[in-house]
Design a protein around this motif. Sequence first.
Motif, PDB file in Angstrom:
ATOM      1  N   THR A 500     -16.754   5.275  12.293  1.00 12.06           N
ATOM      2  CA  THR A 500     -16.253   6.599  12.627  1.00 12.06           C
ATOM      3  C   THR A 500     -17.031   7.266  13.764  1.00 12.06           C
ATOM      4  OG1 THR A 500     -17.664   7.583  10.937  1.00 12.06           O
ATOM      5  CG2 THR A 500     -15.422   6.925  10.287  1.00 12.06           C
ATOM      6  N   GLN A 505     -11.522  12.433  14.726  1.00 11.06           N
ATOM      7  CA  GLN A 505     -10.808  12.383  13.455  1.00 11.06           C
ATOM      8  C   GLN A 505     -10.573  10.928  13.070  1.00 11.06           C
ATOM      9  OE1 GLN A 505      -7.106  14.515  13.508  1.00 11.06           O
ATOM     10  NE2 GLN A 505      -8.021  16.468  14.155  1.00 11.06           N
ATOM     11  N   LYS A 577     -13.124  11.226   8.524  1.00  9.31           N
ATOM     12  CA  LYS A 577     -13.864  12.096   9.438  1.00  9.31           C
ATOM     13  C   LYS A 577     -12.891  13.110  10.008  1.00  9.31           C
ATOM     14  CE  LYS A 577     -17.079  12.087  13.318  1.00  9.31           C
ATOM     15  NZ  LYS A 577     -17.751  11.291  14.367  1.00  9.31           N
ATOM     16  N   PRO A 578     -13.277  14.353  10.113  1.00  8.30           N
ATOM     17  CA  PRO A 578     -14.587  14.914   9.756  1.00  8.30           C
ATOM     18  C   PRO A 578     -14.696  15.097   8.261  1.00  8.30           C
ATOM     19  CG  PRO A 578     -13.185  16.647  10.577  1.00  8.30           C
ATOM     20  CD  PRO A 578     -12.401  15.377  10.704  1.00  8.30           C
TER      21      PRO A 578
END
Length: 578
Positions: A500, A505, A577-578
């Motif tokens: 990530t 995102q 993520k986030p």
Amino acid sequence: MVGLVLAAAVVGLVLGDAWLWAAVEWSSPAYAKFYARGGFDPPTVVALLVAAPVKAALLWLILRAPAPGPLDRRAKALRRLLYLAVAYTLVLWGPIALLPDAVDTAFQLALWTAIDVLYLLVIRWRSRMLRAAAGVMFAVELAGMADELLDELDLPELGPGGVVEPVLILGGVAATVITVVGQRRDGRWSRGTQAAGWLSVGVYALVIPLNFLPGGISIGSLPMLVIMDAVGLVNTVWIAATARELPAEGRPADLPPARRRVIRVSVAAVAVLPIIALIHPEQTPRLTYTGWSADCHDRPGFGDLKPAERDAVFLCLARSTDGGVPPMFPDSLSDQGILASGRALCRAKDRDEQKAILTRAGSARPAWGADPWDLVYVCPEIVGATHPELLRSTTEAEAANTDYIAEENAKCHDPWPRTKGVVQATAKYFLFADGDHGYLVHDPGDEAVAEAAEQAMDRVYDDSALIGVADSAALIGHVEDVADLCLTVKAFRTAPPRRTAGWDQVNEVPITSRSGRLTVPEMGEDGEVGAGAPMPNLAIAGKGRYRLRVYVRIGDAGEEHLVAVFPGASRKRLKLKP
């Protein structure tokens, strides 16, 4: 009979338009309502009143008693058939019109086949070459009738109508000419009968160009229809006179010189004056195209057109009502007026000035102004200075678009170059600016994919992830207001590492493949939306459930997406993520 026709015209003038039409045109009053529901205009009434005495005089010539004298068997048969043709023109066409069109055409074909054969046998041609030429012309004339019969029976015709029809019509004219020549060489027919034959040729010479000129004789031109109907009786006069003067003995005396000069002037008038009447002064509006013209549905590239064709395309676009929108200019404005206004629009400094020009021209949408891709056809030197791409031909535009897509694809790079998928692709995905929700990952072979795509679109804004999922379709939204983004798709046999870092995102959602396919739409031949390169099938394990992991980030190169697909039965949505 002639007096009755004139009296009927006077009575019709008193009773109204429908009865005036019936008295002069010798057809049902219902036709008058078909041609002019709101009544006849003054030119049509004048044309009917002028046609009434003309048709009465021609009817008197048609109904004259046959000349006395002996006839052989062939001549008697020819006379009877000619009078049958006269009766058809005057009376029999009405009841025969109640039958199928093919019956009418077959009747005329049989009638004129017999007449033409008897012409060859009865007329003293005094030349084998002339008789042979007559046979050829008669055959061409009959071929035209046969072709019409084939059309009525929905059978294959002799050839393309645009080629065969003019040839056959000209063959019919030639048949009339050669018959009149044969009558002159025979010697039994008077100069008056021969003059009627030449007048018939003059009528043909008038009708042919009128039918083949742009627009032809339309049903809206009632005065012209009335005139042509009256003039058309000249051919019937010739047929009747031919039948009347068949006896070899008792040939009528030649007409005096003064009357011959009148006939020559009449022939010239029939052939020339109506053509002159069609020539309008330059200030009269000249209409080439309307908003309903079939040719207006296509927009050829500027570079594909010859200079002489560009004005016509602009006229087409200026009057177009395609899509139900009002035309740029009204149909009542002449070609000259539209072209002049179009060139003025090219020189306008802003939309307000364009609005003023369109308002003066009577436009129904002056506030819309005019776009460069329309104006390029009338002022390429002005539009081309700021929009050179509009001057391209279709081939040039396709080549330029291909180069542009290739350049845009080259700007996109694989964000996981060391992690190879079983199948993968990287390309620019083109979107309508501020107009697209995003792009689909879907199963194009699923019968319910359209419904699934609609459901996914409804759900795309349910949360901040901007991913809407519905069974076999996932709609992935874009973060920024972009017209395109870089997209990489990869398919794996097992879940790849999450990785990530460096992404804004990362989300994971379920998706199903019912046909064994999952892919991203590609840009079509005529489309402006889709991937700029071929996209692989991401359902590498066939039918079943998969996981769809979407990575999104925004950097100096713009918005970038990575889509990883791998088999997985979980139905959970994961926000990594986030």
